[in-house]
Write a protein that holds these residues in place. Structure first.
Motif, PDB file in Angstrom:
ATOM      1  N   ARG A 152      -0.590   8.851 -10.124  1.00 37.56           N
ATOM      2  CA  ARG A 152      -0.140   7.473 -10.329  1.00 37.56           C
ATOM      3  C   ARG A 152      -0.728   6.826 -11.591  1.00 37.56           C
ATOM      4  O   ARG A 152      -0.259   5.777 -12.029  1.00 37.56           O
ATOM      5  CB  ARG A 152      -0.519   6.624  -9.101  1.00 37.56           C
ATOM      6  CG  ARG A 152       0.498   6.627  -7.986  1.00 37.56           C
ATOM      7  CD  ARG A 152       1.545   5.534  -8.183  1.00 37.56           C
ATOM      8  NE  ARG A 152       1.026   4.206  -7.883  1.00 37.56           N
ATOM      9  CZ  ARG A 152       0.757   3.286  -8.779  1.00 37.56           C
ATOM     10  NH1 ARG A 152       0.891   3.528 -10.063  1.00 37.56           N
ATOM     11  NH2 ARG A 152       0.326   2.099  -8.408  1.00 37.56           N
ATOM     12  N   HIS A 193       0.454  -1.945 -11.742  1.00 36.63           N
ATOM     13  CA  HIS A 193      -0.762  -1.680 -10.966  1.00 36.63           C
ATOM     14  C   HIS A 193      -1.105  -0.194 -11.060  1.00 36.63           C
ATOM     15  O   HIS A 193      -0.828   0.584 -10.164  1.00 36.63           O
ATOM     16  CB  HIS A 193      -0.647  -2.176  -9.524  1.00 36.63           C
ATOM     17  CG  HIS A 193       0.498  -1.623  -8.721  1.00 36.63           C
ATOM     18  ND1 HIS A 193       1.806  -1.724  -9.114  1.00 36.63           N
ATOM     19  CD2 HIS A 193       0.520  -0.978  -7.530  1.00 36.63           C
ATOM     20  CE1 HIS A 193       2.587  -1.156  -8.196  1.00 36.63           C
ATOM     21  NE2 HIS A 193       1.823  -0.692  -7.232  1.00 36.63           N
ATOM     22  N   HIS A 240       0.416  -7.465  -9.185  1.00 36.21           N
ATOM     23  CA  HIS A 240       0.998  -6.791  -8.015  1.00 36.21           C
ATOM     24  C   HIS A 240       0.239  -7.089  -6.732  1.00 36.21           C
ATOM     25  O   HIS A 240      -0.966  -6.885  -6.649  1.00 36.21           O
ATOM     26  CB  HIS A 240       1.027  -5.272  -8.202  1.00 36.21           C
ATOM     27  CG  HIS A 240       1.806  -4.590  -7.102  1.00 36.21           C
ATOM     28  ND1 HIS A 240       3.167  -4.452  -7.130  1.00 36.21           N
ATOM     29  CD2 HIS A 240       1.410  -4.053  -5.915  1.00 36.21           C
ATOM     30  CE1 HIS A 240       3.577  -3.849  -6.035  1.00 36.21           C
ATOM     31  NE2 HIS A 240       2.540  -3.603  -5.281  1.00 36.21           N
ATOM     32  N   HIS A 273       5.313   3.428 -10.363  1.00 40.96           N
ATOM     33  CA  HIS A 273       5.396   4.591  -9.462  1.00 40.96           C
ATOM     34  C   HIS A 273       6.348   5.667  -9.965  1.00 40.96           C
ATOM     35  O   HIS A 273       6.676   6.592  -9.234  1.00 40.96           O
ATOM     36  CB  HIS A 273       5.856   4.145  -8.068  1.00 40.96           C
ATOM     37  CG  HIS A 273       4.796   3.484  -7.242  1.00 40.96           C
ATOM     38  ND1 HIS A 273       4.016   4.164  -6.334  1.00 40.96           N
ATOM     39  CD2 HIS A 273       4.374   2.200  -7.192  1.00 40.96           C
ATOM     40  CE1 HIS A 273       3.170   3.327  -5.748  1.00 40.96           C
ATOM     41  NE2 HIS A 273       3.368   2.118  -6.250  1.00 40.96           N
ATOM     42  N   GLU A 318       9.611  -3.432  -5.133  1.00 44.68           N
ATOM     43  CA  GLU A 318       8.887  -2.184  -5.417  1.00 44.68           C
ATOM     44  C   GLU A 318       9.652  -1.018  -4.806  1.00 44.68           C
ATOM     45  O   GLU A 318       9.471  -0.657  -3.648  1.00 44.68           O
ATOM     46  CB  GLU A 318       7.464  -2.263  -4.846  1.00 44.68           C
ATOM     47  CG  GLU A 318       6.621  -1.049  -5.202  1.00 44.68           C
ATOM     48  CD  GLU A 318       5.175  -1.179  -4.768  1.00 44.68           C
ATOM     49  OE1 GLU A 318       4.904  -1.874  -3.782  1.00 44.68           O
ATOM     50  OE2 GLU A 318       4.309  -0.569  -5.427  1.00 44.68           O
ATOM     51  N   ASP A 347      -3.078  -4.972  -6.360  1.00 43.30           N
ATOM     52  CA  ASP A 347      -2.603  -4.252  -5.165  1.00 43.30           C
ATOM     53  C   ASP A 347      -3.204  -4.836  -3.894  1.00 43.30           C
ATOM     54  O   ASP A 347      -3.322  -4.146  -2.873  1.00 43.30           O
ATOM     55  CB  ASP A 347      -2.885  -2.741  -5.256  1.00 43.30           C
ATOM     56  CG  ASP A 347      -1.743  -1.899  -4.676  1.00 43.30           C
ATOM     57  OD1 ASP A 347      -0.841  -2.481  -4.021  1.00 43.30           O
ATOM     58  OD2 ASP A 347      -1.759  -0.679  -4.859  1.00 43.30           O
ATOM     59  N   TRP A 373       9.654   3.719  -5.860  1.00 42.42           N
ATOM     60  CA  TRP A 373       8.294   3.823  -5.330  1.00 42.42           C
ATOM     61  C   TRP A 373       7.976   5.313  -5.255  1.00 42.42           C
ATOM     62  O   TRP A 373       8.759   6.131  -5.778  1.00 42.42           O
ATOM     63  CB  TRP A 373       8.220   3.134  -3.954  1.00 42.42           C
ATOM     64  CG  TRP A 373       6.822   3.063  -3.395  1.00 42.42           C
ATOM     65  CD1 TRP A 373       5.778   2.312  -3.887  1.00 42.42           C
ATOM     66  CD2 TRP A 373       6.328   3.771  -2.266  1.00 42.42           C
ATOM     67  NE1 TRP A 373       4.658   2.515  -3.117  1.00 42.42           N
ATOM     68  CE2 TRP A 373       4.966   3.411  -2.115  1.00 42.42           C
ATOM     69  CE3 TRP A 373       6.882   4.677  -1.359  1.00 42.42           C
ATOM     70  CZ2 TRP A 373       4.155   3.931  -1.105  1.00 42.42           C
ATOM     71  CZ3 TRP A 373       6.080   5.194  -0.344  1.00 42.42           C
ATOM     72  CH2 TRP A 373       4.720   4.813  -0.225  1.00 42.42           C
TER      73      TRP A 373
HETATM   74 ZN   LIG Z   1       2.453   0.307  -5.460  1.00 41.89          ZN
END
Ligand SMILES: [Zn+2]
Length: 350
Positions: free
Chosen positions: A236, A225, A8, A204, A131, A298, A158
């Motif tokens: 998360r 991620h 990601h 997410h 995303e 990320d 997301w």
């Molecule tokens: Zn993200």
């Protein structure tokens, strides 16, 4: 050096944002810059051979809450987005991805054979990811068009709600069971991804949404991620029960370099040691085995440890893992082979 295929990054978002103030995104990626984390030169230096590059529509109203005296915080979910302006932004980012390919900056890969060819040729192997699917309509007509443009991975949601699913907020400490899961349209989206061969990313989504996808999908379960909830209990991160389901499905979790998801205190502090990253990898390897653990930096989307700094510092994490006892075969799995295996499965290659 261990070549890294990463699960990601938000480089398309950064290039898009900068393009709004007049910079040329193709030039910025190919010729390099000192801002953000990824460009062609820094990727090459750090052995970043490719990754999932996200089309991401930002939330203008997202206001991160400052932590209280205990370090606790709950940022409310951003408001849902309208589809038409989201589609405009998504098309602009997809256009940057296509222009980068035309200019030779990277190749948009649609198969693991193409990714492996890129790795051999020192070409950046980009896989187009979305995303949060605010740009896609409930009838999924836009999905067909993005698929034709190279989209091969998506997260239905997301950290905000949309017509497909409910997202988890940025909050600490908090469990990921924060609301409902997939909607009816979300169930259709999951089925379409299975049919077309588009990887479904659970990074997410709420815990209920995770189990909804687990029930419906025939793909390996992926959180591209995310980190370990038992070590850093942000909403998360992934719980032990979820790790077990991911292992059962032969899926994977990609280590997120975001310091707020790595540190035991969840603070936005770049002075975060590499040992915090190794601790999360160790936990995931112990829980799921070496075949289900990978990387999902990320880059360009989060504050990361200062020691890594940007894509050029990627091998410092590999070296820290080596020092912690991981052999080259294990490192090859974490750095790229596990991603290639699950992409091949989601893309109906085996
Ligand atoms: Zn993200």
């Amino acid at each position: 050096m261990q070549p890294i295929f990463d699960g990601h990054n938000d480089v398309l978002y950064r290039l898009w944002k900068h393009s709004k103030s007049g910079t040329d995104p193709v030039q910025e990626f190919i010729e390099g810059t000192t801002s953000g984390h990824i460009d062609k030169k820094r990727a090459l230096k750090g052995g970043l051979v490719g990754g999932l590059c996200a089309i991401y529509v930002p939330s203008g109203d997202l206001a991160f809450k400052a932590p209280d005296a205990n370090g606790h915080y709950t940022t409310p979910l951003a408001a849902p987005l309208e589809r038409a302006p989201s589609l405009d932004v998504a098309l602009e980012m997809a256009s940057i991805a296509l222009r980068l390919q035309q200019a030779g900056g990277w190749k948009l890969c649609r198969s693991t054979t193409e990714i492996n060819e890129c790795i051999e040729q020192d070409q950046f192997a980009a896989v187009l990811h979305m995303e949060g699917c605010e740009a896609i309509d409930a009838d999924l007509t836009a999905l067909d068009v993005f698929y034709a443009a190279g989209l091969r991975s998506l997260g239905p949601v997301w950290s905000r709600n949309n017509i497909f699913a409910h997202g988890v907020p940025f909050a600490y400490p908090m469990d990921p069971d924060t609301g409902p899961g997939l909607t009816g349209a979300g169930e259709e989206l999951v089925k379409a991804c299975n049919r077309l061969g588009i990887l479904i990313d659970l990074a997410h989504i709420t815990e209920k949404g995770f189990w909804d996808v687990a029930r419906l999908s025939d793909q390996p379960l992926i959180a591209s991620h995310s980190n370990v909830h038992a070590l850093t209990p942000v909403a998360r991160n992934v719980t032990d029960k979820q790790f077990d389901a991911i292992r059962e499905s032969k899926g994977l979790v990609g280590l997120n370099y975001a310091v707020a998801m790595l540190r035991p205190d969840a603070r936005e502090n770049a002075d975060t040691p590499l040992t915090d990253m190794v601790r999360h990898i160790d936990y995931m390897v112990n829980r799921m085995g070496i075949d289900c653990v990978a990387l999902g930096s990320d880059f360009d989307g989060a504050k990361i440890p200062g020691e890594i700094a940007d894509a050029s510092g990627n091998q410092k994490l590999v070296e820290a893992l080596r020092e912690a006892g991981y052999g080259e075969d294990d490192l090859a799995k974490i750095c790229r082979r596990n991603w290639l295996r699950v992409l091949g499965a989601a893309w109906h290659e085996q």
